[in-house]
Structure formats: C-alpha cells, structure tokens
Design an enzyme around this catalytic site. Structure first.
Site, PDB file in Angstrom:
ATOM      1  N   GLU A 108       1.164  -1.196  -0.088  1.00  0.00           N
ATOM      2  CA  GLU A 108       0.586   0.211  -0.245  1.00  0.00           C
ATOM      3  C   GLU A 108       0.708   1.406   0.204  1.00  0.00           C
ATOM      4  OE1 GLU A 108      -3.348   0.142  -0.163  1.00  0.00           O
ATOM      5  OE2 GLU A 108      -3.975  -2.098  -0.074  1.00  0.00           O
ATOM      6  N   CYS A 132      -2.562   9.046   2.127  1.00  0.00           N
ATOM      7  CA  CYS A 132      -2.371   8.870   0.236  1.00  0.00           C
ATOM      8  C   CYS A 132      -3.191   8.946  -0.729  1.00  0.00           C
ATOM      9  CB  CYS A 132      -1.721   7.286   0.865  1.00  0.00           C
ATOM     10  SG  CYS A 132      -3.065   6.340   1.622  1.00  0.00           S
TER      11      CYS A 132
HETATM   12  P1  NAD Z   1       8.281   5.119   4.883  1.00  0.00           P
HETATM   13  O1  NAD Z   1       7.645   4.081   3.667  1.00  0.00           O
HETATM   14  O2  NAD Z   1       9.341   5.649   5.598  1.00  0.00           O
HETATM   15  O3  NAD Z   1       7.858   4.069   6.474  1.00  0.00           O
HETATM   16  C1  NAD Z   1       6.578   3.036   6.300  1.00  0.00           C
HETATM   17  C2  NAD Z   1       6.803   1.988   7.541  1.00  0.00           C
HETATM   18  O4  NAD Z   1       8.298   1.447   6.990  1.00  0.00           O
HETATM   19  C3  NAD Z   1       7.631   2.361   8.907  1.00  0.00           C
HETATM   20  O5  NAD Z   1       7.622   1.845  10.258  1.00  0.00           O
HETATM   21  C4  NAD Z   1       9.371   2.723   8.770  1.00  0.00           C
HETATM   22  O6  NAD Z   1      10.167   2.516   9.682  1.00  0.00           O
HETATM   23  C5  NAD Z   1       8.967   1.356   7.837  1.00  0.00           C
HETATM   24  N1  NAD Z   1      10.544   0.601   7.440  1.00  0.00           N
HETATM   25  C6  NAD Z   1      11.294   1.737   6.335  1.00  0.00           C
HETATM   26  N2  NAD Z   1      12.573   1.389   5.991  1.00  0.00           N
HETATM   27  C7  NAD Z   1      12.551  -0.483   6.505  1.00  0.00           C
HETATM   28  C8  NAD Z   1      12.484  -1.278   5.889  1.00  0.00           C
HETATM   29  N3  NAD Z   1      14.283  -1.370   5.037  1.00  0.00           N
HETATM   30  N4  NAD Z   1      12.020  -2.407   5.782  1.00  0.00           N
HETATM   31  C9  NAD Z   1      11.010  -2.911   6.366  1.00  0.00           C
HETATM   32  N5  NAD Z   1      10.768  -1.682   7.336  1.00  0.00           N
HETATM   33  C10 NAD Z   1      10.964  -0.259   6.329  1.00  0.00           C
HETATM   34  O7  NAD Z   1       6.381   5.989   4.568  1.00  0.00           O
HETATM   35  P2  NAD Z   1       6.218   6.787   6.122  1.00  0.00           P
HETATM   36  O8  NAD Z   1       6.877   8.341   6.045  1.00  0.00           O
HETATM   37  O9  NAD Z   1       6.068   6.395   7.757  1.00  0.00           O
HETATM   38  O10 NAD Z   1       4.267   7.229   5.673  1.00  0.00           O
HETATM   39  C11 NAD Z   1       4.501   7.864   4.573  1.00  0.00           C
HETATM   40  C12 NAD Z   1       3.971   7.166   3.214  1.00  0.00           C
HETATM   41  O11 NAD Z   1       2.965   5.988   3.385  1.00  0.00           O
HETATM   42  C13 NAD Z   1       3.541   8.721   2.065  1.00  0.00           C
HETATM   43  O12 NAD Z   1       3.907   7.578   0.681  1.00  0.00           O
HETATM   44  C14 NAD Z   1       1.580   7.612   2.073  1.00  0.00           C
HETATM   45  O13 NAD Z   1       0.901   7.553   0.617  1.00  0.00           O
HETATM   46  C15 NAD Z   1       2.012   6.328   2.354  1.00  0.00           C
HETATM   47  N6  NAD Z   1       0.862   6.229   2.838  1.00  0.00           N
HETATM   48  C16 NAD Z   1       0.083   4.836   2.041  1.00  0.00           C
HETATM   49  C17 NAD Z   1      -1.575   4.419   2.421  1.00  0.00           C
HETATM   50  C18 NAD Z   1      -2.130   3.530   1.482  1.00  0.00           C
HETATM   51  O14 NAD Z   1      -2.717   3.083   2.005  1.00  0.00           O
HETATM   52  N7  NAD Z   1      -1.618   2.900  -0.156  1.00  0.00           N
HETATM   53  C19 NAD Z   1      -1.680   4.878   3.302  1.00  0.00           C
HETATM   54  C20 NAD Z   1      -0.776   5.602   4.706  1.00  0.00           C
HETATM   55  C21 NAD Z   1       0.278   6.343   3.659  1.00  0.00           C
END
Ligand code: NAD
Length: 529
Positions: free
Chosen positions: A258, A292
């Site tokens: 997602e 998002c």
């Molecule tokens: P992010 O990608 O920075 O982090 C998301 C999660 O991934 C965090 O818990 C982080 O610690 C973890 N993470 C980071 N590196 C990792 C790795 N190498 N392996 C495993 N886990 C790892 O995102 P964010 O800044 O927390 O959220 C914002 C983003 O999320 C935006 O791009 C937004 O569009 C997206 N988002 C998408 C949806 C959807 O349903 N499509 C919903 C909400 C947010």
C-alpha cells in the site's frame, strides 16, 4: 534498554516522503514528540532482530490454538475488542491527536470509528465469507472440489505514521478473524498509538501473544520480514515499498504493498460548484494533507476554473490552524520539520515555473510544526507539485479545456491510488471514473472510500498491489486452499491412467473432438465413429 536516546526522526537525505528511514538496528530508544506542541510524549525501545524473533515466536505459539477455533467463535471473541475500543474511544482519540497532530474529529472518524466498524461488520459476516466454497466442475463431473480458507500463521504488518491506529489495526483485525496472529512494526514517528491499542487489546482477555508489537526503525521492519512471518502487509512510501517487496521476494513471502498516491480531482464544467469547493478543501487539508488519498491536484474545466478557485480560496482562508490537542482547529500539525521543507520546495519550484500563489505558502511559528493551507493556480506538469507526492497542505490547480484533457493529465502519473470526479451527471461521472487509472475513483465525494471498509482499497501502478478492506482482501488474508474428491465410488483404474495404447489414444482424440470442436452436435457425434 540502553541509555542512548535518539532525537525526533528526520526523513532521509532525499527528503521525499516515504523514503524509509535508516536508524539504528538495535539498542537505545525512540522518543515520540507531539508535532502540535513539541512536547515529549514517551519513549520506546529500538528492538533487535532477536527481540523481534521472540515476539514472532510467541505469536506463532498463540496462533496454533487460535487458528483451530471455528471462525464464528473467533469473531464472537473479537467483538470484545470492538467493545473495548468503544469504551476507550476518548483515550485512543487523545493519543492519536497528540502523537499525530490531527484534530480529534479526524482521529475519531477516520481511525477509531473505522476499526469499530471493521470489527462489527466482519465479525458478523466472516463466518459466511470464510466458509468453504464449493466449486462446480464443468468438465470433471465425476469429482467435486471446494476451496477452504486456512489461517496463514503470523502476519507481519509494517505501517506509516499518518493513520497510526486505523491502518495497522485494520490489518490486525483481518489477520485475527482469519485465524492468524499479527505482529505490527509501527512507524518510528508514532509508536505510542499502537502500543495504546495493544494495551487495550491486552485488557480484553484475548490471547495476548496473538497480537505483538515490535518498535524500531527500518531495520526492525526488515527483521520482521526475515523472522519467518507468512505474509507482509506494508503501508508506506514507494521507495521503502521497493525495498520491502524485494526482501519479501527474496524469501518468497507474499506481500501487500500500500504505497503513495497523487490523487487527481477532475472538476467537470457541470460540477456543483459549492460542493466541489468544500470537497477540495476537506480532501486537500484533512490531516494537513498528509494522507495517501489527499486531493493532490485539481483539473478544473475552464468554464468553472475561476469561480471554483475563488470559492476554494474563500473557504481555505477561514480554516483554523493550530495544535489540535489544545483547541478546536480544522488543520493540525505537520508530522516533522522535513515535511515542511518538502512543501516549501514544491512551492518554490512551482512559482519559478509560472504558478500563482493564491493563498498560504508559509510555515507558522512554533512550538510545533505548522504550515498554512496553500492554494496554487496555473499549475502544469512541468512542476513537481503536479507530478510528485506532496504529502502536505498544498492544493495545485490546473485549468483544462475538456474532460478528455483532464483525463489524460490525471492518467499521466506513475501513481494510481485514488481519484475524484465532480459532475452533476452521475452516469457520465462513472463513465469517466472507469477510465481513470486508479485503484478507487470516487464520484462527487472525497476520502470516503477508505471509510467504506467493505470496499477494496489499494493502488495500481507504483501505488502498489494487493488490497486491504473488502471481502476479497479478507479472504486473501487467509490462504485459499483447494480440496478435490470423488463423487462416486471410483473404479480401480481411471481410463486416463497407464497403460497407454493406440486404441486408448484414439478414444481420447474422439472424446476431445466431441467436447471442443466448433461443429454442430450431430457432426460432432458423427466424428466419434
Ligand atoms: P515510510 O516508507 O518511510 O515508512 C513506512 C514504514 O516502513 C515505517 O514503519 C518504517 O519504519 C518502515 N521501514 C522503513 N524502511 C524499512 C525497511 N527497509 N524494511 C522494512 N520496513 C521499513 O513511510 P511513512 O513516511 O511512514 O509514510 C508516508 C508514506 O506512506 C506516503 O508515501 C504515503 O502515501 C504512504 N501511505 C500509503 C497508504 C496506502 O494505503 N496506500 C496509506 C498511508 C500512507
């Protein structure tokens, strides 16, 4: 825990949202600060791979007893969690509001209500949805088949900060209903919200280890993927998603991605001006634009462009900005300072390339991080604000001459999560919606589809794959397994089995022609002899 404490998270050097976050692999703590006030709210450990493994192992053991219960019994027990969420609603809302900086109305309606509804709806319908499904075999009439939905085991859930309760808890509930256990790695920015949910869960008498939480940065998420979980549901940015999908691929762990969005809103010439203007303001500035599915670009028909822009400006000017834990404001805080820099860069780029700043564009003084809801006019796809995810309170407007032009610009994106169409002609709106490249398109409303938990939610293109919410996603949280069995007492040997002979091949060929030849029935029967 170690003595080292790390200051509030800063996104990585690229400064784009969802780029994942390094951070240490283990040791020390993460401090959670209120983005609305800068106040320190709490501290959680950075868990090491071995600590993650221990949580997953305990979840696996708890799941062995949970997964054999009938679906109806699991659902009946899980309603206790719904009741506990209702009882503790104010407490959860308060935690979300403080840790995420969003108004209480949004914490209640976009997060707590959603999970109470998810539990209520799916605990009622899951026994029927997950019942074994007989398959009518069109050819092999002597046999029967059914699909049954087996628990997968342990589901790893990696979640972002912008909906710190509803995103992970929706996945947790789906996992538990389908007989799996769930282990959540919350965002390092908002770990306290899921820990609040976990504490409330622990008070229900449900098996505690069935729902685990592991706190930390990216490496802790990586450790969760490598811990032997049976499926990963990841929500976050596109670049992190690539890394997570690659790690899942290396282990052949199924995953749902997602990822980011860049929702276009097409305002047709016949759109209801007042509703469209209100929808743009709500869809663009709810959660300070950090969703998002936020309205991230408006394509307004030239016949209504000026009036719509003017009304959106008026409505936006009346929004109250501030710390939502102290006052009733409409627009809360920006999660961390880097996100403000990203907004400033988009605005600077747009203004340099000919956009007009209609309103906002400035950060507000602290304590806390605030940015004015911003409207940009005369935007084009030369500007990053129209092509890259903003994830902040900016709504850029582009003028279009026709719906076809709007459609082609809406589809000129690497992302495809949500989209919106506004028109008084519902049928035309739906026809246009079907041509937009997005996982969900909403006609004459915004954001609403995420709250409709019985509809599939997820993206196409680089917005990801797989779905959460909806009946199919619930079934997919389980493992669809197929059983095939005999209808009648079978003979000692099937005619298709060994030994092969010229005669048996001849009969097979006649049978094949009888079944599949396009000729008439009489001619087909004639071919047999
Ligand atoms: P992010 O990608 O920075 O982090 C998301 C999660 O991934 C965090 O818990 C982080 O610690 C973890 N993470 C980071 N590196 C990792 C790795 N190498 N392996 C495993 N886990 C790892 O995102 P964010 O800044 O927390 O959220 C914002 C983003 O999320 C935006 O791009 C937004 O569009 C997206 N988002 C998408 C949806 C959807 O349903 N499509 C919903 C909400 C947010």
């Amino acid at each position: 825990m170690g003595a080292v404490a790390f200051e509030q998270r800063e996104p990585n050097e690229q400064g784009a949202v969802g780029q994942g976050n390094g951070g240490p692999a283990a040791g020390g703590t993460i401090r959670s600060y209120a983005p609305g006030s800068g106040e320190l709210l709490g501290e959680v450990p950075v868990m090491s791979p071995s600590e993650v493994l221990a949580v997953v192992e305990r979840a696996r053991k708890a799941q062995a007893a949970w997964g054999v219960l009938p679906v109806a019994e699991r659902c009946e027990r899980l309603l206790r969690l719904r009741d506990a969420i209702v009882d503790h609603a104010e407490d959860i809302v308060e935690t979300i509001t403080r840790e995420c900086g969003k108004p209480r109305h949004e914490a209640l309606t976009h997060e707590v209500t959603l999970i109470a509804d998810f539990l209520t709806h799916y605990c009622r319908h899951a026994p029927q949805l997950l019942a074994p499904r007989p398959l009518d075999l069109h050819l092999l009439k002597h046999r029967k088949s059914y699909v049954h939905y087996a628990p997968r085991g342990v589901i790893g859930i990696i979640s972002p900060w912008n909906y710190p309760f509803s995103i992970p808890m929706g996945d947790v509930v789906a996992a538990l209903i389908t007989g799996s256990a769930a282990v959540v790695k919350p965002s390092e920015v908002t770990p306290l919200t899921i820990l609040k949910a976990k504490a409330i869960y622990n008070g229900t008498g449900l098996p505690e280890d069935l729902f685990g939480v592991v706190t930390g940065y990216g490496p802790t998420g990586q450790a969760l993927i490598e811990s032997g979980v049976h499926k990963v549901v990841f929500t976050g940015g596109v670049e992190t998603g690539r890394r997570v999908a690659a790690a899942c691929g290396a282990r052949l762990v199924p995953c749902v991605m997602e990822l980011g969005g860049k929702a276009p809103l097409i305002a047709c010439a016949d759109a209801d001006l007042e509703r469209t203007a209100h929808a743009i303001v709500y869809g663009g500035f709810s959660n300070a634009g950090q969703a998002c599915i936020s309205v991230e670009r408006v394509y307004a028909h030239k016949d209504i462009y000026a009036k719509l822009l003017h009304r959106v400006k008026e409505l936006t000017a009346s929004l109250r900005i501030g710390d939502p834990s102290k006052d009733y404001v409409d627009v809360g805080a920006i999660i961390f300072p880097k996100q403000i820099e990203i907004a400033e860069r988009h605005i600077e780029d747009a203004l340099q390339k000919g956009a007009e700043l209609v309103l906002g564009g400035q950060k507000r003084p602290g304590p806390g991080q605030f940015f004015e809801p911003t409207i940009l006019a005369n935007c084009t796809h030369e500007m990053t604000v129209m092509t890259q995810e903003i994830f902040g309170p900016i709504v850029p407007f582009a003028r279009v001459s026709s719906e076809e032009e709007a459609l082609s610009l809406a589809n000129a994106s690497h992302l495809g999560l949500n989209a919106y169409v506004f028109t008084k002609d519902r049928d035309r709106g739906c026809a246009l919606a079907e041509r937009i490249e997005a996982g969900s398109v909403v006609v004459n409303d915004v954001l609403i589809n995420y709250g409709a938990i019985d509809t599939p939610f997820g993206g196409i293109k680089q917005s990801g794959f797989g779905r959460v919410h909806g009946d199919d996603a619930l079934r997919d949280m389980a493992e669809a397994r197929h059983v095939n069995y005999d209808r009648f007492s079978p003979p000692e040997r099937d005619p298709l089995w060994f030994p092969y002979s010229a005669k048996s091949l001849g009969w097979l060929m006649r049978g094949f022609r009888l079944l599949f030849s396009g000729k008439g029935v009489v001619q087909r029967i004639g071919q047999i002899f």
